[in-house]
Design an enzyme around this catalytic site. Structure first.
Site, PDB file in Angstrom:
ATOM      1  N   ASP B  32       0.795  -1.236   0.000  1.00 48.40           N
ATOM      2  CA  ASP B  32       0.000   0.000   0.000  1.00 48.40           C
ATOM      3  C   ASP B  32       0.825   1.283   0.000  1.00 48.40           C
ATOM      4  OD1 ASP B  32      -1.980  -1.870   0.223  1.00 48.40           O
ATOM      5  OD2 ASP B  32      -2.763  -1.195   2.145  1.00 48.40           O
ATOM      6  N   LYS B 137      -6.317  -5.174  -3.852  1.00 47.06           N
ATOM      7  CA  LYS B 137      -7.027  -5.913  -2.807  1.00 47.06           C
ATOM      8  C   LYS B 137      -8.520  -5.824  -3.081  1.00 47.06           C
ATOM      9  CE  LYS B 137      -4.187  -4.142   0.656  1.00 47.06           C
ATOM     10  NZ  LYS B 137      -3.977  -3.903   2.072  1.00 47.06           N
ATOM     11  N   CYS B 153      -5.888 -29.293 -11.271  1.00 45.99           N
ATOM     12  CA  CYS B 153      -5.761 -27.893 -10.850  1.00 45.99           C
ATOM     13  C   CYS B 153      -7.095 -27.238 -10.490  1.00 45.99           C
ATOM     14  CB  CYS B 153      -5.039 -27.085 -11.929  1.00 45.99           C
ATOM     15  SG  CYS B 153      -3.289 -27.537 -12.030  1.00 45.99           S
TER      16      CYS B 153
END
Lengths: 224, 224
Positions: B32, B137, B153
């Site tokens: 950040d 985020k 996967c």
């Protein structure tokens, strides 16, 4: 925008029951649709597989990808692959089975499952936009953590990463807080009890260790 | 490369004890370091904070970033921020405290903490290279999952995401396996026991729900 907090919810027919999805908190995750798994000459085929079995998924994914882009969904593509020197590939993975070409061997689409090679890339039909996330599945075990603020986002990141098995080294002088006492206490909390959340170091110590590595690199590369 | 499996380990002085790091499995994580937190006029300052407190971390991070780039470490930058319509911002977060400017309000560096605005970006001193990861985020709660192969996967991703609280909707026709019976059984496993790992749907059902959303978008946008 008149109604900026409007929530848009879609109901998707699914089993075991229909599911309501808030599109603003929904991502489309497209896993490993790479040429090495999907096309002749790639790793999937060298393992003895019939790659035509996988082709059926392309059209449905392409249709959903188009619609997802239309409504502005977050799109994430994953890719599996390794560093050119194979340093991040477990030996057990490289040596497993008897493929005609192993990971790292040269093939018709470049070296098998190596980042940057043509075969490692996503198939053209589902190619990522620049605005989409391409998540390389890295074999990372250690995190050097810095940033702001020490007691809020740095702490949260270190706590969660530690719970997931990462070894976190926090750079004391690479973190800061609006409140110096929170910074100090936040660092103490990380290294307390034998390092309950991780390690605390600083930029000088990391630079010293990295500089040793740079010297090794230079020593190893004869003509550099 | 003569010695391609050479492991390079650095020892970093740290507390509670020195730590050995294998550089090939170590990432530098920079949290950040955005103009909105670091510079005058940004969100940090509107909350009443003294942003000069954070400036001390820039130089140590820049030094480590340079060295990390030199030895080829994976570098990850995180950014906090929200969608322009604030649909992903919890009301409790927007309304908290009494900042002079709230999230989404126009400020000297654009709208506060909104993705794409100048204030949301990383500070110039630590600006990411194109080759580095910038981790937004996101407030994602639901994952539409497709790709290959169903039982390897895709399954691993869904199991781990489910454990971490994501609601996973797997698109049956957007997944495939080299072995049709693994594909079928893999999907059954996901939706068994009331959806022990998640939901199974298909591209048509998702498209139907997304198309309804597209119609809503069009209906909402008068002049489009």
């Amino acid at each position: 925008m008149a109604n900026s907090k409007q929530t848009s919810i879609g109901t998707v027919a699914a089993e075991p029951e229909p599911i309501d999805l808030d599109w603003s908190t929904t991502a489309l995750l497209i896993i490993d649709m790479q040429r090495d798994f999907m096309e002749p000459g790639g790793f999937g085929e060298t393992l003895g597989n019939d790659v035509s079995q996988l082709a059926r998924a392309v059209k449905p994914i392409a249709a959903v990808l188009d619609a997802a882009r239309e409504i502005g969904l977050l799109v994430v593509h994953t890719r599996e692959g390794h560093l050119p020197d194979l340093s991040d590939a477990p030996r057990a993975k490289i040596e497993r089975g008897a493929p005609s070409l192993r990971i790292g061997d040269p093939g018709p689409m470049g070296r098998i499952l190596i980042r940057g090679e043509a075969g490692h890339d996503i198939i053209p039909a589902l190619y990522p936009l620049d605005s989409e996330i391409v998540l390389q599945k890295y074999g990372i075990e250690n995190l050097l953590v810095c940033g702001v603020t020490t007691e809020v986002c740095v702490h949260t990141t270190v706590r969660e990463a530690n719970d997931r098995g990462y070894r976190c080294v926090v750079l004391a002088d690479g973190c800061a807080s609006y409140f110096p006492e929170f910074h100090e206490m936040g660092l103490k909390m990380i290294k307390a009890q034998g390092g309950i959340f991780g390690w605390v170091s600083d930029s000088a110590a990391v630079l010293k260790a990295m500089t040793a590595e740079t010297s090794n690199h230079l020593a190893a590369g004869a003509s550099r």
